[in-house]
Structure formats: C-alpha cells, structure tokens
Scaffold this active site. Sequence first.
Site, PDB file in Angstrom:
ATOM      1  N   HIS A  75       0.935  -1.242  -0.096  1.00 17.38           N
ATOM      2  CA  HIS A  75      -0.091  -0.196   0.005  1.00 17.38           C
ATOM      3  C   HIS A  75       0.839   1.142   0.008  1.00 17.38           C
ATOM      4  CE1 HIS A  75      -4.050   1.937   1.293  1.00 17.38           C
ATOM      5  NE2 HIS A  75      -3.330   2.881   0.848  1.00 17.38           N
ATOM      6  N   HIS A  77       1.672   4.812  -2.039  1.00 20.63           N
ATOM      7  CA  HIS A  77       1.160   6.210  -3.045  1.00 20.63           C
ATOM      8  C   HIS A  77       2.635   6.725  -3.796  1.00 20.63           C
ATOM      9  CE1 HIS A  77      -2.965   6.195  -2.066  1.00 20.63           C
ATOM     10  NE2 HIS A  77      -2.653   6.121  -0.800  1.00 20.63           N
ATOM     11  N   ASP A 167      -8.620   3.324  -3.511  1.00 18.76           N
ATOM     12  CA  ASP A 167      -8.119   3.791  -2.462  1.00 18.76           C
ATOM     13  C   ASP A 167      -7.956   5.238  -2.257  1.00 18.76           C
ATOM     14  OD1 ASP A 167      -6.620   3.412   0.146  1.00 18.76           O
ATOM     15  OD2 ASP A 167      -5.121   4.379  -0.751  1.00 18.76           O
ATOM     16  N   HIS A 194     -10.848   0.473   0.533  1.00 22.07           N
ATOM     17  CA  HIS A 194     -10.689   1.543   1.571  1.00 22.07           C
ATOM     18  C   HIS A 194     -12.178   1.782   2.279  1.00 22.07           C
ATOM     19  CE1 HIS A 194      -9.730   6.068   2.350  1.00 22.07           C
ATOM     20  NE2 HIS A 194     -10.745   6.033   2.684  1.00 22.07           N
ATOM     21  N   HIS A 247      -5.601  -0.453   5.567  1.00 20.12           N
ATOM     22  CA  HIS A 247      -5.622   0.333   6.842  1.00 20.12           C
ATOM     23  C   HIS A 247      -6.396   0.502   7.794  1.00 20.12           C
ATOM     24  CE1 HIS A 247      -8.177   2.837   3.937  1.00 20.12           C
ATOM     25  NE2 HIS A 247      -7.179   3.345   3.521  1.00 20.12           N
ATOM     26  N   ASP A 321       0.825   2.580   3.797  1.00 18.51           N
ATOM     27  CA  ASP A 321      -0.201   3.491   3.272  1.00 18.51           C
ATOM     28  C   ASP A 321       0.993   5.101   2.990  1.00 18.51           C
ATOM     29  OD1 ASP A 321      -2.033   5.247   1.963  1.00 18.51           O
ATOM     30  OD2 ASP A 321      -3.345   5.115   3.906  1.00 18.51           O
TER      31      ASP A 321
HETATM   32  O1  DOR Z   1      -4.133   9.531   4.409  1.00 13.84           O
HETATM   33  C1  DOR Z   1      -4.504   9.226   3.142  1.00 13.84           C
HETATM   34  N1  DOR Z   1      -3.796   9.432   2.165  1.00 13.84           N
HETATM   35  N2  DOR Z   1      -5.373   8.049   3.215  1.00 13.84           N
HETATM   36  C2  DOR Z   1      -6.040   7.878   1.842  1.00 13.84           C
HETATM   37  O2  DOR Z   1      -6.819   6.931   1.924  1.00 13.84           O
HETATM   38  C3  DOR Z   1      -5.250   8.564   0.927  1.00 13.84           C
HETATM   39  C4  DOR Z   1      -4.050   8.825   0.868  1.00 13.84           C
HETATM   40  C5  DOR Z   1      -3.515   9.704  -0.196  1.00 13.84           C
HETATM   41  O3  DOR Z   1      -3.483   9.716  -1.115  1.00 13.84           O
HETATM   42  O4  DOR Z   1      -2.731  11.266   0.101  1.00 13.84           O
HETATM   43 ZN    ZN Z   2      -3.789   4.654   0.818  1.00 12.61          ZN
END
Ligand code: DOR
Ligand code: ZN
Length: 443
Positions: A75, A77, A167, A194, A247, A321
């Site tokens: 997980h 980004h 997500d 999510h 998460h 995450d």
């Molecule tokens: O805190 C988060 N940031 N939760 C999410 O579900 C998305 C993520 C983001 O892309 O910044």
């Molecule tokens: Zn996420």
Amino acid sequence: MNILVKNAKVIDPSQGTDGICDITIENGKIKEVRKSGGAEARKKTNADVRTSAYAGFEVIDAEGLLVVPGLVDMHVHLREPGFEYKETIRTGTEAAVRGGITTVCCMPNTKPVNDNAGITEFIINRAAREGACSVYPVGAITKGQKGEELAEFSIMHDAGCIAFSDDGRPVMDSLLMRRALEYSKILKALIISHCEDLSLAAGGVMNEGLVSVTLGLRGIPPQAEEIMVSRDIALAELTGGRLHIAHVSTAGSVEIIRAAKKRGVADITAETCPHYFHITEEVAAGYNTFARVNPPLRTRADVEAIRQGLSDNTLDVIATDHAPHHMDEKTVEFDNAPSGISGLETSLGLSMKLVEEGVLSLSQLIEKMTLNPARILGLLSGGTKGTLRPGADADLVVVNTKDEYRVDPGGFRSKGKNSPFDGWTLKARPAITISNGRIFRWE
Ligand code: DOR
Ligand code: ZN
C-alpha cells in the site's frame, strides 16, 4: 553480479529459517541459503572467500546483522503520473529501498487515475527504467475513482494491475462493489477496500472524540469505517471474491474481521499501518497537520486492539500507506491540509518496536512484511517475492538492529517529509538493501 552475504542471522518465515547462514546470489536470483553456524563452518566460508570459490563475487560480511527477505509493501502512493511535486516513481522507490522495501504496490489515485491500460503501462515502463525496486500497479475499481462505473478490469489486469482499489475513497455503491468482487473472482485478482462511509464521515478531518471537540474540528466516528468493513465482508461472502481490507484503524474493525475469519466465511485479509499501532488522536493536538491521515488516528484503546489483532493474526499485513505530500500543502489550517503520512523510511524501525515491546515475535513481524503480502498478492507462487527460496528474485535487506538513531524526515529520500514520527528514537535500520540483485549500501 554474483553476491555472497555471509554469516548473517537470517529469518525467512517462508522456509522457517532462523539461524546463521550464508546466502549466495547469482544473476539476480537467490541461489542458495546455507547454514553457516559454528566456528568451523564460518572458517570454511572465510577460507573459500579468500580462495577461488567466490571469485567474482561481491562479498558482504553480515556478521552481527539481521537479514530478511526484501519487504513487500502492498500500500504505497507513488504519485506519478500527475503529482510529481509530491513524489515520483524514482524518489518513491529510492525511499522504499532505504526502508528495506523491495516490492511496492502503487495506488491508482494519480492524475490521471490509473483506470486504464495506458496508465498501467506507463507506470510499469517508468518503474522498469527508473525504479529502484519492483513496482506492481493497483488499478482503480471505478473509472476516475468516481464510484459510478467499473473500470476495465480485464484489460488492466492483462496490462499488469495486480489488484484493484479506489483507495483514497470508498466504493459507496454496494452493487458496484458486488460486481467488482465478482470480476475479481473471475480474474483471481484482489480487491483492496478503503472502508469509509462517506455520509457518516460527513467531511470530518480527525477522529470523533474529546480531542476533536477540544480542537473544534469535525470528527469521524469509528463506525464510518466499521460499517463498510461489515458491508464488504458481507459482499465477499455473497460473491466469493477476494477482499483485502486496507489500513484498519479501529478496535471495532479488528473485532468484525476476527469474527468473520473465525466463522470461516470468506477469503478475507487485512492490513494496518505503523501509525495505527503507535500513535493516537492526541498527536493532532496543536493542530499538527502531520497527524492528519485517512482513516484518522484513533484512541489508545484502538491502538491496543490493533496490536492484539496483529498478535493473533487477525491482521495479516503491515503496510505503510505511504502518502507523501508537499510541505506547502501541509503547512496550512488542519481542515485544509491533505491526509497522509510519509511512511516508507520509518516502517521497519517502527514495526520492529512491536518485537521490542513483546507484541510480536520477530518471525511473526517479518511474516507480516514479507510472506503474507507476497502470498496475498499471488507473488509467492513460483517463489519470486517475499522469500529467500532458491530461484526467488534477489531481494533482501541487511538490518542493523543494535544502533539507535533518530528519525529525521529532512533526510528522507522521499520528497514527502510529512512524518509525525520526527525525532522518535528507533533501533532497526537497513544497512544494505539488495533489490533485484542491485546493492544499495548506507553504512
Ligand atoms: O491518508 C491518506 N492519504 N489516506 C488515503 O486514503 C489516501 C492517501 C493519499 O492519497 O494521500
Ligand atoms: Zn492509501
């Protein structure tokens, strides 16, 4: 390049390995993991290194250090395409290997959204050219992550999407989620959910409770997560689809997942992240935007329940995450700051605290960061990721577990310096990461 990692304390839950070993790597694959405990065996290895047996090998002496399979973070980004000012595939994967992570799954909330094969291929090609580790894209469940219409799962799956998720947002429409789980079953792909009921979350920015009231901020009750965890488990039962809950942040969610697993009803798995087993809503006091994350940080009781859920294996995976944001975006009023924590470079150190604190055994922890995510993602069959089996990709991390260090987000490889763990003292730190046979060395 051929590599010998000698005299390491090796933990590999995939094979039940726990002992002093030599590891040989040839042509980017694990060749052999051989016990080297005992003075005689060690002498022999040292003699072999001096003579010709390891001619042409890069030799890494890991005496006194821990070696585990390269971590698998399902997980993350990476922000590219579209948000390169927050992170790129290059900087994100460099941050990953600094954190001992050699496989990442990247979430689709990029710009444009990864909801078609063109974006999936772009990510895969860029990662092959510029990535420091293996990257597996997660495709969007719905077009544009708008929650209205399913994306083209089959084409995206063929293009390389390993799982599907919206997500950052839930799929609010239960019929759409049902269909997504049905397709995932046919494709044998994973749906990562999510869990957030947007109507109940009602635009909240932190956990609903004493702290949110004190700060005058709109709260999100834990039930906003738990309702959707229950719904998705019900839909997984209905469809037989493969559901993975992202998460997990509340005691109630842990209990719902535990009960479902006990009933043996559905093929479900779940993850949590270091911030949910270490810190609480209190960290947001003072309007600390680095503590704004979605789902929000909860209470001490939730933290304890998450730890219990990890310990009894209700929670299968520790993921980060990793959600990097630009400092300018976070240096605003709490309400206006984006949610997210930059997590790749603190994940191992923070997770190892669970071993120090007696919550998990070392091998249980490593299992949740290697074997379990690899198995859930289908990357274990054939033995490619999350394992040191012969023939697996040469991914491993050499960890110094003795020297304390302070977390300094200013020194992160990630562009995202948004960490609420600034100044924490941690012990476990990757000294060397080997990613697909490439050596990254820091100490
Ligand atoms: O805190 C988060 N940031 N939760 C999410 O579900 C998305 C993520 C983001 O892309 O910044
Ligand atoms: Zn996420």
